[in-house]
Design a protein around this motif. Structure first.
Motif, PDB file in Angstrom:
ATOM      1  N   SER A  32       0.855  -1.180   0.000  1.00  0.00           N
ATOM      2  CA  SER A  32       0.000   0.000   0.000  1.00  0.00           C
ATOM      3  C   SER A  32       0.897   1.239   0.000  1.00  0.00           C
ATOM      4  CB  SER A  32      -0.941  -0.026   1.209  1.00  0.00           C
ATOM      5  OG  SER A  32      -1.825   1.072   1.205  1.00  0.00           O
ATOM      6  N   HIS A  33       0.688   2.178   0.932  1.00  0.00           N
ATOM      7  CA  HIS A  33       1.522   3.376   0.957  1.00  0.00           C
ATOM      8  C   HIS A  33       2.582   3.312   2.062  1.00  0.00           C
ATOM      9  CE1 HIS A  33      -2.105   4.099   3.395  1.00  0.00           C
ATOM     10  NE2 HIS A  33      -1.372   4.861   4.167  1.00  0.00           N
ATOM     11  N   GLN A  45       5.584   5.825   6.041  1.00  0.00           N
ATOM     12  CA  GLN A  45       4.175   5.895   5.685  1.00  0.00           C
ATOM     13  C   GLN A  45       4.005   7.118   4.793  1.00  0.00           C
ATOM     14  OE1 GLN A  45       1.243   5.868   8.935  1.00  0.00           O
ATOM     15  NE2 GLN A  45       0.083   7.415   7.821  1.00  0.00           N
ATOM     16  N   LYS A  46       3.713   6.898   3.542  1.00  0.00           N
ATOM     17  CA  LYS A  46       3.618   8.008   2.596  1.00  0.00           C
ATOM     18  C   LYS A  46       2.416   8.897   2.894  1.00  0.00           C
ATOM     19  CE  LYS A  46       4.270   6.948  -1.764  1.00  0.00           C
ATOM     20  NZ  LYS A  46       4.137   6.219  -3.042  1.00  0.00           N
ATOM     21  N   LYS A  47       2.530  10.150   2.518  1.00  0.00           N
ATOM     22  CA  LYS A  47       1.441  11.100   2.711  1.00  0.00           C
ATOM     23  C   LYS A  47       0.281  10.726   1.806  1.00  0.00           C
ATOM     24  CE  LYS A  47       0.249  16.010   2.233  1.00  0.00           C
ATOM     25  NZ  LYS A  47      -0.541  16.053   3.481  1.00  0.00           N
ATOM     26  N   THR A  48      -0.923  10.789   2.354  1.00  0.00           N
ATOM     27  CA  THR A  48      -2.138  10.560   1.571  1.00  0.00           C
ATOM     28  C   THR A  48      -3.100  11.714   1.807  1.00  0.00           C
ATOM     29  OG1 THR A  48      -3.344   9.378   3.323  1.00  0.00           O
ATOM     30  CG2 THR A  48      -1.863   8.065   1.910  1.00  0.00           C
ATOM     31  N   PHE A  49      -4.211  11.669   1.142  1.00  0.00           N
ATOM     32  CA  PHE A  49      -5.214  12.727   1.299  1.00  0.00           C
ATOM     33  C   PHE A  49      -5.715  12.797   2.738  1.00  0.00           C
ATOM     34  CE2 PHE A  49      -9.705  14.152   1.147  1.00  0.00           C
ATOM     35  CZ  PHE A  49      -9.501  15.419   0.606  1.00  0.00           C
ATOM     36  N   SER A 106      -3.981  11.335   5.546  1.00  0.00           N
ATOM     37  CA  SER A 106      -2.979  11.167   6.601  1.00  0.00           C
ATOM     38  C   SER A 106      -1.661  11.842   6.242  1.00  0.00           C
ATOM     39  CB  SER A 106      -2.738   9.685   6.876  1.00  0.00           C
ATOM     40  OG  SER A 106      -2.204   9.046   5.733  1.00  0.00           O
TER      41      SER A 106
END
Length: 290
Positions: A113-114, A126-130, A132
């Motif tokens: 996942s990310h 943990q990659k940045k998401t919309f 988090s």
């Protein structure tokens, strides 16, 4: 008569933001340029600062190599100071993230996942998401995990949820979907994820199948997701085993004091006359294994 920005000399548009100094105005573009505002609002404390200073005083501040941020705290309320501190932390986090993301992508041991795993750095990014912010997670902080799985059969659409704990708490289950559910496999997998718990009590879940997808258990996609899931569990099992071994080694080292330190301690006792020189020499030989 048009309002002129005292900093750039351009007209300030009717709908443009502006801020009033003692003897002039600052338009929207300069607000952004000098860190006193954005396209839509002012930075906390900006208007309060402008009311107390002239245009030239702010120009002198900029000429000295400082910015509004260097004087901002004086004009903030306690709540605004907390928010400014949080904003500063976020800015630092994003600078680190922008710098480290390409490095993690290049060094990646695996990605689910990310979440990017980097064995070289012993960290998960943990990659940045919309929804988090980015996060850096140390392997050494992982203490346990829990399998989060639910599914239903073709004729029974109610979900059946099962969770199996692994890692430091349960000793590691080497989870294989099917085995973790007591050998029962549903026709459809509604959800499949691994919840990983950290030392500070927080946790995060790496999800492979979400309820909205409801993959057929014997489909190629589901089999691929299960294979990647099991790969992740194996990696987490290995990380936890290493953490446990490190903790055990550290504990052993702590219970076995350094011989040199012990000799110094007994030498002082001998010097102070608390033990005899012969007793000191005997203890020294014992500590040195002679």
């Amino acid at each position: 008569m048009a309002t002129i920005c005292s900093f750039c000399g351009n007209k300030i548009g009717f709908w443009s933001q502006q801020i009033s100094f003692k003897d002039g105005k600052m338009g929207g573009k300069c607000l952004i340029k000098y860190g006193m505002g954005t396209k839509w609002n002012f930075k906390p404390g900006a208007r309060e600062y402008a009311k107390e200073h002239t245009v030239q005083e702010f120009k002198d501040l900029i000429a000295s190599g400082k910015t509004f941020k260097d004087v901002q705290s004086k004009y903030l309320t306690d709540d605004e100071k907390k928010q400014a501190a949080n904003d500063a932390k976020y800015d630092e986090l994003m600078k680190k993230y922008d710098k480290m993301l390409p490095i993690f992508q290049k060094e990646a041991t695996a990605q689910f996942s990310h979440y990017i795993f980097d064995d070289k750095r012993q960290q998960i990014l943990q990659k940045k998401t919309f929804l988090s912010d980015p996060r850096f997670i140390n392997y050494s902080d992982i203490i346990s995990y829990k399998v989060n799985q639910s599914g239903h059969d073709e004729k029974k659409h109610h979900g059946i949820t099962r969770a199996v704990v692994g890692g430091a708490i349960a000793g590691g289950v080497g989870a294989i979907v099917g085995a973790t559910t007591g050998g029962k496999q549903n026709d459809y997998i509604d959800h499949l994820g691994l919840i990983i718990t950290l030392k500070d009590g927080s946790n995060f879940e790496i999800v492979f199948i979400r309820k909205i997808e409801q993959e057929k258990a014997n489909s190629f996609t589901a089999r691929d997701d299960i294979q990647r899931f099991n790969t992740l569990v194996s990696m987490i099992d290995a990380i936890i085993a290493k953490n446990n071994q490190t903790a055990k080694t550290t504990s052993t080292e702590n219970t076995n004091p350094d011989p040199a330190d012990e000799i110094r301690k007994f030498k002082k006792l001998a010097d102070d006359g608390i033990i005899t020189q012969d007793e000191f020499e005997a203890k020294k030989k014992q500590l040195l294994g002679l």
